[in-house]
Design a protein around this motif. Sequence first.
Motif, PDB file in Angstrom:
ATOM      1  N   UNK A 100       0.799  -1.077   0.463  1.00 14.39           N
ATOM      2  CA  UNK A 100      -0.586  -0.123  -0.326  1.00 14.39           C
ATOM      3  C   UNK A 100       1.271   1.032   0.470  1.00 14.39           C
ATOM      4  N   UNK A 101       0.416   2.595  -0.691  1.00 19.90           N
ATOM      5  CA  UNK A 101       1.034   3.560  -0.834  1.00 19.90           C
ATOM      6  C   UNK A 101       0.729   4.468   0.307  1.00 19.90           C
ATOM      7  N   UNK A 102       2.066   5.719   1.274  1.00 18.26           N
ATOM      8  CA  UNK A 102       1.986   6.258   2.202  1.00 18.26           C
ATOM      9  C   UNK A 102       0.585   7.244   1.917  1.00 18.26           C
ATOM     10  N   UNK A 103      -0.065   7.423   2.799  1.00 18.30           N
ATOM     11  CA  UNK A 103      -0.810   8.651   2.707  1.00 18.30           C
ATOM     12  C   UNK A 103      -0.430  10.266   3.094  1.00 18.30           C
ATOM     13  N   UNK A 104      -0.748  11.094   2.895  1.00 19.88           N
ATOM     14  CA  UNK A 104      -0.631  12.558   3.860  1.00 19.88           C
ATOM     15  C   UNK A 104      -1.992  13.690   4.360  1.00 19.88           C
ATOM     16  N   UNK A 105      -1.504  12.819   5.033  1.00 19.11           N
ATOM     17  CA  UNK A 105      -3.096  13.554   6.033  1.00 19.11           C
ATOM     18  C   UNK A 105      -3.197  15.303   6.845  1.00 19.11           C
ATOM     19  N   UNK A 106      -1.814  15.345   5.985  1.00 24.44           N
ATOM     20  CA  UNK A 106      -2.192  17.490   6.795  1.00 24.44           C
ATOM     21  C   UNK A 106      -3.333  18.339   5.676  1.00 24.44           C
ATOM     22  N   UNK A 107      -4.376  17.599   4.680  1.00 24.59           N
ATOM     23  CA  UNK A 107      -5.198  18.751   3.687  1.00 24.59           C
ATOM     24  C   UNK A 107      -6.366  18.013   4.368  1.00 24.59           C
ATOM     25  N   UNK A 108      -6.606  17.032   5.152  1.00 30.36           N
ATOM     26  CA  UNK A 108      -7.635  17.092   5.604  1.00 30.36           C
ATOM     27  C   UNK A 108      -8.287  15.865   4.786  1.00 30.36           C
ATOM     28  N   UNK A 109      -8.464  15.760   3.625  1.00 28.32           N
ATOM     29  CA  UNK A 109      -9.374  15.534   2.613  1.00 28.32           C
ATOM     30  C   UNK A 109     -10.341  13.913   2.427  1.00 28.32           C
ATOM     31  N   UNK A 110      -9.578  13.241   3.124  1.00 32.65           N
ATOM     32  CA  UNK A 110      -9.189  12.123   2.734  1.00 32.65           C
ATOM     33  C   UNK A 110     -10.174  11.440   4.083  1.00 32.65           C
ATOM     34  N   UNK A 111     -11.718  12.080   4.821  1.00 29.26           N
ATOM     35  CA  UNK A 111     -12.050  11.758   6.182  1.00 29.26           C
ATOM     36  C   UNK A 111     -12.195  10.320   6.453  1.00 29.26           C
ATOM     37  N   UNK A 112     -12.514   9.467   5.640  1.00 31.87           N
ATOM     38  CA  UNK A 112     -12.215   8.083   5.718  1.00 31.87           C
ATOM     39  C   UNK A 112     -10.755   7.684   5.713  1.00 31.87           C
ATOM     40  N   UNK A 113      -9.773   7.915   5.841  1.00 29.77           N
ATOM     41  CA  UNK A 113      -8.753   7.576   6.844  1.00 29.77           C
ATOM     42  C   UNK A 113      -7.721   8.922   7.602  1.00 29.77           C
ATOM     43  N   UNK A 133       5.009   8.857   6.089  1.00 29.49           N
ATOM     44  CA  UNK A 133       3.910  10.327   5.544  1.00 29.49           C
ATOM     45  C   UNK A 133       4.250  10.798   3.868  1.00 29.49           C
ATOM     46  N   UNK A 134       3.948  10.371   3.396  1.00 27.85           N
ATOM     47  CA  UNK A 134       3.698  10.685   2.084  1.00 27.85           C
ATOM     48  C   UNK A 134       4.698  12.119   1.371  1.00 27.85           C
ATOM     49  N   UNK A 135       5.390  12.301   1.086  1.00 30.14           N
ATOM     50  CA  UNK A 135       6.246  13.241   0.561  1.00 30.14           C
ATOM     51  C   UNK A 135       5.383  14.158  -0.400  1.00 30.14           C
ATOM     52  N   UNK A 136       4.286  15.497   0.635  1.00 28.58           N
ATOM     53  CA  UNK A 136       4.319  16.487  -0.534  1.00 28.58           C
ATOM     54  C   UNK A 136       4.384  16.692  -2.144  1.00 28.58           C
ATOM     55  N   UNK A 137       5.270  16.832  -2.685  1.00 28.23           N
ATOM     56  CA  UNK A 137       5.781  16.832  -3.477  1.00 28.23           C
ATOM     57  C   UNK A 137       5.035  15.486  -4.589  1.00 28.23           C
ATOM     58  N   UNK A 138       4.513  14.391  -4.152  1.00 31.27           N
ATOM     59  CA  UNK A 138       4.425  13.144  -4.459  1.00 31.27           C
ATOM     60  C   UNK A 138       3.019  13.201  -4.668  1.00 31.27           C
ATOM     61  N   UNK A 139       2.147  14.302  -4.002  1.00 33.93           N
ATOM     62  CA  UNK A 139       0.973  13.812  -4.380  1.00 33.93           C
ATOM     63  C   UNK A 139      -0.123  15.300  -4.431  1.00 33.93           C
ATOM     64  N   UNK A 140      -1.517  15.342  -4.922  1.00 34.98           N
ATOM     65  CA  UNK A 140      -1.531  16.960  -4.625  1.00 34.98           C
ATOM     66  C   UNK A 140      -3.030  16.984  -4.253  1.00 34.98           C
ATOM     67  N   UNK A 141      -2.841  15.563  -3.626  1.00 36.19           N
ATOM     68  CA  UNK A 141      -4.416  15.496  -2.675  1.00 36.19           C
ATOM     69  C   UNK A 141      -4.497  14.405  -1.109  1.00 36.19           C
ATOM     70  N   UNK A 142      -2.802  13.827  -1.264  1.00 37.99           N
ATOM     71  CA  UNK A 142      -3.041  13.611  -0.121  1.00 37.99           C
ATOM     72  C   UNK A 142      -2.586  12.129   0.172  1.00 37.99           C
ATOM     73  N   UNK A 143      -3.608  11.427  -1.300  1.00 37.00           N
ATOM     74  CA  UNK A 143      -3.453  10.114  -1.327  1.00 37.00           C
ATOM     75  C   UNK A 143      -3.291   9.438  -3.099  1.00 37.00           C
TER      76      UNK A 143
END
Length: 221
Positions: free
Chosen positions: A139-152, A191-201
Motif C-alpha cells: 500500500x502507498x503512504x498517505x499525507x493527512x495534512x489537507x484533511x481531504x480524506x476523512x475515511x482515512x 508520511x507521503x512526501x507532499x511533492x508526490x501528491x496533490x491531495x494526500x492520497x
Amino acid sequence: MISAICLSLSTLQAQAQHVEYRSTAHYNKRVAQFEREGGIDENTIVMMGNSLTENGKDWAGRLGVPQVVNRGIIGDNTVGMTERLCQITPHRPKAIFLMAGINDMVNDNPAIEVAGRVINLIETIRQQAPTTKLFVESLLPINESNGRWRTLAGRTDDIPLTNMYIRAYCESNGITFVDIFHKMTYPNSNVLREELSSDGLHITEAGYRIWEKEIKKQLNF
C-alpha cells in the motif's frame, strides 16, 4: 468442508464469463470495458488495483512492455477485485502486479483485518491461476495534512502495519513483495512526501516515476 465449498465457488467463479457483481457506476463501466477489450493471454502482464493503478493509465508505455494491461478501477477494494478475477485468472496471464487494501481501510477496519482481506485475495489468485507469477505491491503512504480524506483520518501509521502483515505472508509463501511505500515517504516517517501528491492520497507523475522504477526491477522473470 467450508474450505472445500469456498474453493469450489472460486473455481466456478474463475470459469464464469461475466462479472455478476455490481458496485459503483464507474466499476460497472470499467468491467464492461475490460470485457469488450479482452486481450489477456499467457503473455500478458496485468496491473490490478484501484484508482492508483487506473490513474497510471498507459502502464505498457510506462514500463516499455507492450503486453502490460491496466486493470485498475477507481474506488475498488478487495471484494470488487475478487469478483472480477473471472476476467483475468482463467487466461493464466504471465504475471499480475497487485495493489489492494487502501479502500478497505474505511469504517475503522483494523490493519490486521485489512491485511487479511488482501491475503484472501492473494490466495484466491493463486488458486485460480497457479502458473501466474504474482507480485504484491505495498500500500502507498498517505499525507493527512489537507484533511481531504476523512475515511482515512488517523490511518497514516496503520498503512505500514498493514504492509508488514502482508509482507510477512508473502515472504512465508514465496511471493514477491514490492515495497514502494518506503520510496515515497519522508525520512524516518510514514508520511507521503507532499511533492508526490496533490491531495494526500493520489500520486503525481513524480510518484508514478518512482513506482515505475520499482516495477521495472521485477520484470526480469
